[in-house]
Design an enzyme around this catalytic site. Structure first.
Site, PDB file in Angstrom:
ATOM      1  N   HIS A  77       0.793  -1.232   0.000  1.00 47.66           N
ATOM      2  CA  HIS A  77       0.000   0.000   0.000  1.00 47.66           C
ATOM      3  C   HIS A  77       0.826   1.284   0.000  1.00 47.66           C
ATOM      4  O   HIS A  77       0.359   2.312  -0.451  1.00 47.66           O
ATOM      5  CB  HIS A  77      -1.014   0.013   1.160  1.00 47.66           C
ATOM      6  CG  HIS A  77      -0.430   0.358   2.494  1.00 47.66           C
ATOM      7  ND1 HIS A  77       0.142  -0.571   3.320  1.00 47.66           N
ATOM      8  CD2 HIS A  77      -0.324   1.549   3.138  1.00 47.66           C
ATOM      9  CE1 HIS A  77       0.572   0.028   4.414  1.00 47.66           C
ATOM     10  NE2 HIS A  77       0.306   1.316   4.338  1.00 47.66           N
ATOM     11  N   GLU A  81       3.652   5.513  -3.187  1.00 50.62           N
ATOM     12  CA  GLU A  81       3.858   6.794  -2.509  1.00 50.62           C
ATOM     13  C   GLU A  81       5.306   6.959  -2.034  1.00 50.62           C
ATOM     14  O   GLU A  81       5.896   8.013  -2.204  1.00 50.62           O
ATOM     15  CB  GLU A  81       2.907   6.833  -1.301  1.00 50.62           C
ATOM     16  CG  GLU A  81       3.027   8.051  -0.424  1.00 50.62           C
ATOM     17  CD  GLU A  81       1.992   9.093  -0.765  1.00 50.62           C
ATOM     18  OE1 GLU A  81       1.196   8.846  -1.689  1.00 50.62           O
ATOM     19  OE2 GLU A  81       1.996  10.140  -0.111  1.00 50.62           O
ATOM     20  N   ASP A  82       5.879   5.915  -1.474  1.00 51.41           N
ATOM     21  CA  ASP A  82       7.150   6.064  -0.747  1.00 51.41           C
ATOM     22  C   ASP A  82       8.358   5.366  -1.354  1.00 51.41           C
ATOM     23  O   ASP A  82       9.441   5.410  -0.772  1.00 51.41           O
ATOM     24  CB  ASP A  82       6.998   5.526   0.689  1.00 51.41           C
ATOM     25  CG  ASP A  82       5.984   6.317   1.500  1.00 51.41           C
ATOM     26  OD1 ASP A  82       5.731   7.472   1.140  1.00 51.41           O
ATOM     27  OD2 ASP A  82       5.452   5.758   2.480  1.00 51.41           O
TER      28      ASP A  82
HETATM   29 MN    MN Z   1       0.898   3.046   5.534  1.00 50.02          MN
END
Ligand code: MN
Length: 483
Positions: A77, A81-82
């Protein structure tokens, strides 16, 4: 380092179900991809990111009896994003569904509660609209669940903001998705950080009753089991709970902090086969326990306005503890818990022998997405309000404004404040200048530029669609003619 084999064991334990070969293939791919891309990353408490966050979030998802695609998406998840992982790579390795779920979660991380409670309802809707898929919301809730479990490592400012946001947004969404247990988990984890004084006060007042309840609830349960077998000739389905700390706080507030006014700190639910049995077991319970006068409620004869059906009574056990007993049939229970969704389940399931577990609609959606024709149709039904009739725009300070489809910038201005509407001059939308008559696009950031000498004109009535803006413009025009 956790091995894939250990991970599979943890997942099947949490889910209460063996993994199929297909499950293992899906999870295995997600596991190595997430592990690889998060390699070297640490959480703020120093834990390795993958094992310290991605794995526990995925186990929370498994505990909700979700399928392997959801569990895999939970492992991944935070990758878009990261980490350096791209959507294309993710899609190529794990398929479209998982990639879209992860992408949805990433989009959601941009929605933040900035502290304005006036716009909180819009923010909840926005959250679901951005997610586009209820399953993305479920993933986000599990992400938040684990973040709350490790909140002690963040700064006090962040703790307060995240905790309050969790109570106002995430827990509320969980209960609207009929995930009442998850809602309580989130609220109880967040409460001490969100409102520490109220938390301490609630703990103090409820502690003696809670301690007693822990011990007594098992005995009451056992006695109800015996009563059911003796009276009905079969084992009723009996469930028990002790009220969460945050729910207790809310009730105490309504009852002037008088613990004796709370009758449902302990509640047991007895599910029987038919309506006759509801009344038969109620009679037997009243003959075996002392009952609290005036607390018997017959919501079967007279359902609550929302359709809720059940018998309620409050008993006092030998230790003096009050416990609310709720008695209902399987069908009433399903309809109470799952509302409109229950009809859907009744309609589509070919299996008459329901278990409590099979009524968990989240798992139903999951099963549906595997075997049935149209899970989308079902999800679409659930979300139709959000997607087809509302748009959500954001102020520069992060408040979400909820508007009907067709709304213009001027409607947006009036929704923020009537003064801002009255003096609206133009707008900056996502960094570009726009006229007041432009349509609002969902998820855009809109800054209204006001001017002192700008004021409502008759042609403004033609460019607004909301009643609020129209009324306000009319009023302003009337007062101008009087001048
Ligand atoms: Mn998270």
């Amino acid at each position: 380092m956790i091995s894939l084999e250990e991970y599979f064991n943890l997942v099947s334990k949490e889910r209460g179900e063996e993994l199929s070969a297909e499950d293992e293939e899906i999870l295995g791919t997600a596991f190595s991809l997430a592990e690889q891309f998060h390699a070297g990353q640490k959480r703020s408490n120093g834990d390795p990111y993958f094992e310290g966050h991605c794995v526990p979030v995925s186990l929370h998802v498994a505990s909700l009896h979700m399928g392997s695609e959801m569990i895999a998406a939970a492992l991944l998840h935070d990758t878009l994003e990261d980490t350096a992982l791209t959507y294309q790579e993710l899609q190529a390795k794990c398929g479209e569904t998982i990639a879209e779920l992860v992408d949805g979660v990433s989009k959601l991380s941009k929605v933040k509660f900035k502290g304005n409670e006036r716009h909180v309802e819009s923010l909840r809707k926005f959250f679901v609209a951005v997610a586009k898929d209820v399953r993305v919301v479920v993933l986000k809730l599990c992400d938040r669940w684990h973040n709350l479990e490790t909140l002690q490592y963040l700064s006090p400012e962040k703790q307060t903001r995240i905790a309050r946001e969790s109570i106002l947004i995430h827990a509320q969404l969980a209960s609207r998705l009929n995930m009442g247990k998850l809602a309580n988990i989130l609220k109880d984890l967040a409460f001490p950080y969100a409102y520490p004084d109220e938390y301490q006060k609630t703990i103090g007042i409820t502690a003696p009753a809670r301690k007693k309840a822990d011990k007594e609830i098992v005995k009451i349960h056992k006695k109800l089991d015996e009563i059911a077998v003796a009276t009905l000739g079969y084992q009723a389905d009996i469930d028990e709970r002790i009220k969460g700390i945050y729910s207790s706080f809310q009730k105490l507030e309504r009852k002037n902090w008088n613990i004796n006014e709370i009758y449902d700190l302990v509640a047991l639910r007895v599910i029987v086969k038919n309506v006759d049995d509801c009344y038969r077991i109620l009679g037997a319970i009243h003959s075996q326990f002392r009952s609290m006068p005036g607390r018997m409620k017959d919501y079967i004869s007279i359902p609550k306005p929302n359709g809720y059906k059940s018998l309620h009574t409050v008993i006092i056990d030998e230790s003096g503890l009050n416990a609310e007993i709720q008695i209902r049939t399987i069908q009433m229970h399903t309809e109470n818990e799952y509302g409109a969704a229950a009809h859907f389940l009744y309609k589509t399931s070919t299996n008459d022998t329901y278990t409590k577990h099979s009524f968990d609609w989240i798992s139903q959606i999951n099963e549906l997405s595997k075997d049935l024709v149209s899970p989308e149709e079902y999800i679409h039904e659930l979300q139709i309000d959000f997607f087809n009739t509302r748009i959500f725009a954001i102020t520069p300070s992060g408040d979400v404004i909820d508007l009907p489809v067709g709304a213009t910038i001027l409607d947006f201005a009036y929704s923020i404040h009537s003064e801002i509407g009255d003096h609206a001059h133009m707008a900056i939308v996502n960094g570009l200048p726009r006229q007041l008559s432009s349509l609002v696009e969902s998820e855009s950031v809109i800054e209204i530029i006001t001017a002192k000498n700008s004021k409502p004109r008759p042609d403004w009535l033609k460019i607004v669609v909301t009643a609020n803006a129209r009324n306000r413009i009319r009023k302003a025009l009337e007062s101008q003619t009087v001048d």
